[in-house]
Write a protein that holds these residues in place. Structure first.
Motif, short mmCIF file in Angstrom:
data_model
loop_
_atom_site.label_atom_id
_atom_site.label_comp_id
_atom_site.label_asym_id
_atom_site.label_seq_id
_atom_site.Cartn_x
_atom_site.Cartn_y
_atom_site.Cartn_z
N THR A 92 0.84 -1.20 0.00
CA THR A 92 0.00 0.00 0.00
C THR A 92 0.87 1.25 0.00
O THR A 92 0.54 2.26 -0.65
CB THR A 92 -0.93 0.00 1.23
OG1 THR A 92 -1.74 -1.17 1.19
CG2 THR A 92 -1.80 1.24 1.27
N ARG A 93 1.98 1.18 0.69
CA ARG A 93 2.89 2.33 0.74
C ARG A 93 3.41 2.67 -0.65
O ARG A 93 3.47 3.85 -1.03
CB ARG A 93 4.06 2.01 1.69
CG ARG A 93 5.04 3.14 1.84
CD ARG A 93 6.14 2.76 2.82
NE ARG A 93 7.12 3.83 2.98
CZ ARG A 93 8.18 3.77 3.76
NH1 ARG A 93 8.40 2.66 4.49
NH2 ARG A 93 9.02 4.78 3.86
N ALA A 94 3.81 1.64 -1.41
CA ALA A 94 4.33 1.88 -2.77
C ALA A 94 3.23 2.43 -3.67
O ALA A 94 3.48 3.33 -4.50
CB ALA A 94 4.89 0.59 -3.34
N MET A 95 2.03 1.92 -3.53
CA MET A 95 0.92 2.44 -4.33
C MET A 95 0.68 3.92 -4.03
O MET A 95 0.53 4.74 -4.96
CB MET A 95 -0.35 1.64 -4.04
CG MET A 95 -0.34 0.21 -4.56
SD MET A 95 -1.81 -0.73 -4.04
CE MET A 95 -3.13 0.23 -4.82
N ARG A 96 0.65 4.26 -2.75
CA ARG A 96 0.41 5.65 -2.38
C ARG A 96 1.54 6.57 -2.84
O ARG A 96 1.30 7.73 -3.22
CB ARG A 96 0.21 5.74 -0.87
CG ARG A 96 -1.11 5.13 -0.42
CD ARG A 96 -1.28 5.16 1.08
NE ARG A 96 -2.61 4.67 1.45
CZ ARG A 96 -3.00 4.44 2.69
NH1 ARG A 96 -2.16 4.67 3.70
NH2 ARG A 96 -4.22 3.98 2.94
N ARG A 97 2.76 6.06 -2.85
CA ARG A 97 3.89 6.86 -3.35
C ARG A 97 3.66 7.20 -4.82
O ARG A 97 3.87 8.35 -5.25
CB ARG A 97 5.18 6.06 -3.17
CG ARG A 97 6.44 6.79 -3.69
CD ARG A 97 7.57 5.79 -3.84
NE ARG A 97 7.26 4.78 -4.84
CZ ARG A 97 7.61 3.49 -4.74
NH1 ARG A 97 8.29 3.05 -3.69
NH2 ARG A 97 7.29 2.64 -5.70
N ASP A 98 3.24 6.21 -5.60
CA ASP A 98 3.02 6.46 -7.02
C ASP A 98 1.82 7.38 -7.24
O ASP A 98 1.83 8.22 -8.15
CB ASP A 98 2.80 5.14 -7.76
CG ASP A 98 4.10 4.38 -8.00
OD1 ASP A 98 5.16 4.90 -7.61
OD2 ASP A 98 4.05 3.27 -8.57
N PHE A 99 0.79 7.23 -6.42
CA PHE A 99 -0.36 8.13 -6.53
C PHE A 99 0.05 9.58 -6.24
O PHE A 99 -0.34 10.52 -6.94
CB PHE A 99 -1.47 7.71 -5.56
CG PHE A 99 -2.25 6.51 -5.99
CD1 PHE A 99 -2.56 6.30 -7.33
CD2 PHE A 99 -2.69 5.58 -5.05
CE1 PHE A 99 -3.30 5.19 -7.72
CE2 PHE A 99 -3.42 4.47 -5.43
CZ PHE A 99 -3.74 4.27 -6.77
N ARG A 100 0.85 9.77 -5.19
CA ARG A 100 1.28 11.13 -4.84
C ARG A 100 2.18 11.74 -5.92
O ARG A 100 2.11 12.94 -6.18
CB ARG A 100 2.00 11.11 -3.49
CG ARG A 100 1.08 10.81 -2.30
CD ARG A 100 1.77 11.04 -0.97
NE ARG A 100 0.88 10.71 0.14
CZ ARG A 100 0.94 9.57 0.83
NH1 ARG A 100 1.86 8.67 0.54
NH2 ARG A 100 0.09 9.34 1.81
N ALA A 101 3.03 10.90 -6.51
CA ALA A 101 3.90 11.40 -7.59
C ALA A 101 3.08 11.90 -8.77
O ALA A 101 3.49 12.83 -9.48
CB ALA A 101 4.84 10.28 -8.04
N LEU A 102 1.91 11.32 -8.94
CA LEU A 102 1.08 11.66 -10.09
C LEU A 102 0.06 12.74 -9.77
O LEU A 102 -0.13 13.70 -10.54
CB LEU A 102 0.36 10.40 -10.57
CG LEU A 102 -0.25 10.42 -11.97
CD1 LEU A 102 0.83 10.60 -13.02
CD2 LEU A 102 -1.02 9.12 -12.22
N PHE A 103 -0.61 12.60 -8.63
CA PHE A 103 -1.72 13.49 -8.29
C PHE A 103 -1.40 14.52 -7.21
O PHE A 103 -2.20 15.42 -6.96
CB PHE A 103 -2.92 12.66 -7.83
CG PHE A 103 -3.39 11.64 -8.82
CD1 PHE A 103 -3.97 12.03 -10.02
CD2 PHE A 103 -3.26 10.28 -8.56
CE1 PHE A 103 -4.41 11.08 -10.94
CE2 PHE A 103 -3.69 9.33 -9.47
CZ PHE A 103 -4.27 9.72 -10.66
N GLY A 104 -0.26 14.37 -6.52
CA GLY A 104 0.06 15.24 -5.40
C GLY A 104 -0.48 14.72 -4.09
O GLY A 104 0.03 15.04 -3.02
N ASP A 105 -1.51 13.89 -4.16
CA ASP A 105 -2.10 13.26 -2.99
C ASP A 105 -2.80 11.99 -3.47
O ASP A 105 -2.87 11.73 -4.69
CB ASP A 105 -3.11 14.20 -2.31
CG ASP A 105 -3.46 13.74 -0.89
OD1 ASP A 105 -2.91 12.72 -0.45
OD2 ASP A 105 -4.29 14.40 -0.25
#
Length: 323
Positions: A92-105
């Motif tokens: 989940t941490r890796a997924m959220r990292r990629d989401f933040r890189a793309l969307f900012g949050d």
């Protein structure tokens, strides 16, 4: 511009691969903005009963998607089952990292990982599973074509033929993508080239530190949803028979025997008999890709079809004479 700097080992390690999950991910662009992808309208109109809220949230207005949804495939024969299994192993941490890189949050709708995975798996079954053999045939035919181009004309010519955005002045492969400016040193990781039926141009990972990966638009994607077939020229049919003339005409772009069978409404075994006869006559070349055999016209085959078409056109233009 992005520059993939390659050393000798990287050039040797350059490879082509296919990723069903990447195709799924890229197809989300079509789902989000069908007007930009008119070739795929016959397909997108038939999609029903999917979690559109999640699927549409997975890409930006520019079509960028999280890197974990575009894994680096290792072979041309990657299976979606294996990619889904690997996807569920991502933290989940890796997924959220990629989401933040793309969307900012992390968008609220994407915070439930089970809902995200369920939406993707259902979407595959509803929208892509039934078409995958046809899509894969297009991708494998593209790989076969690029391989021949590289063998005949070299790496620079092959890369330039993929897109006018790509060049290889050496030692870097240069890709012009708006809003991207970085240098990526392969460092022995090679460069993976991934053809896509849903890419309009080229795509690279969001993460600058990701292994070198270049997704590009595959040849033949425009014929993907065609349901009709083109009859071979009468002059050619008179020599080869109508079925073989039709098959040779259809192979203006490479196809698998399975795809040709579906297009012509006959069994694969029947098509294979005709294709082998055309290959034995020197009109076709074949290359195996996993479970599929991809056929393409040889120069002799191209010349024969072109000459037959020209002769037919000349006959049609010739004035009638009375005796």
């Amino acid at each position: 511009m992005i520059e993939f700097v390659l050393d000798e080992a990287d050039l040797v390690g350059l490879r082509f691969a296919v990723s069903p999950l990447s195709e799924l991910t890229l197809s989300l662009r079509v789902l989000k903005d069908p007007a930009k992808y008119p070739l795929h309208l016959p397909w997108v109109r038939g999609i029903r009963d999917v979690d559109a809220e999640v699927l549409l949230a997975l890409s930006t207005s520019r079509g960028w998607t999280p890197d974990f949804l575009s894994p680096r495939p290792l072979t041309p024969f990657t299976r979606i089952e294996d990619e889904f299994a690997a996807l569920r192993e991502i933290s989940t941490r890796a997924m959220r990292r990629d989401f933040r890189a793309l969307f900012g949050d992390v968008p609220a709708v994407l915070r439930d990982r089970e809902r995200v995975f369920g939406a993707l798996e259902t979407y595959w079954e509803v929208a892509l599973a039934g078409h995958w053999d046809r899509v894969r045939a297009v991708l494998e035919a593209d790989i076969a074509h690029r391989g021949r181009e590289m063998a005949r004309h070299g790496l620079a010519t092959m890369l330039g033929g993929i897109s006018d955005r790509i060049s290889f002045p050496g030692p870097a492969v240069e890709v012009r993508i708006a809003g991207v400016d970085r240098v990526v040193r392969a460092g022995g990781r090679g460069l993976t080239l991934v053809p896509s039926a849903f890419a309009r141009r080229t795509a690279v990972p969001v993460d600058p530190g990701a292994p070198p990966l270049l997704i590009y638009a595959a040849r033949g994607a425009g014929t993907l949803w065609e349901t009709g077939r083109r009859a071979g020229p009468a002059a050619l049919a008179a020599v080869l028979g109508q079925v073989r003339a039709d098959l040779l005409t259809a192979l203006a772009r490479p196809h698998s025997s399975t795809g040709l069978a579906r297009l012509h409404g006959v069994t694969t075994s029947a098509v294979n008999q005709h294709l082998r006869a055309l290959r034995d006559a020197g009109l076709l070349a074949s290359q195996r890709h996993g479970r599929s055999v991809v056929y393409a016209r040889t120069e002799l085959g191209h010349a024969l079809v072109s000459h037959s078409v020209e002769r037919g056109s000349d006959a049609a233009r010739r004035p009638l004479t009375r005796t």
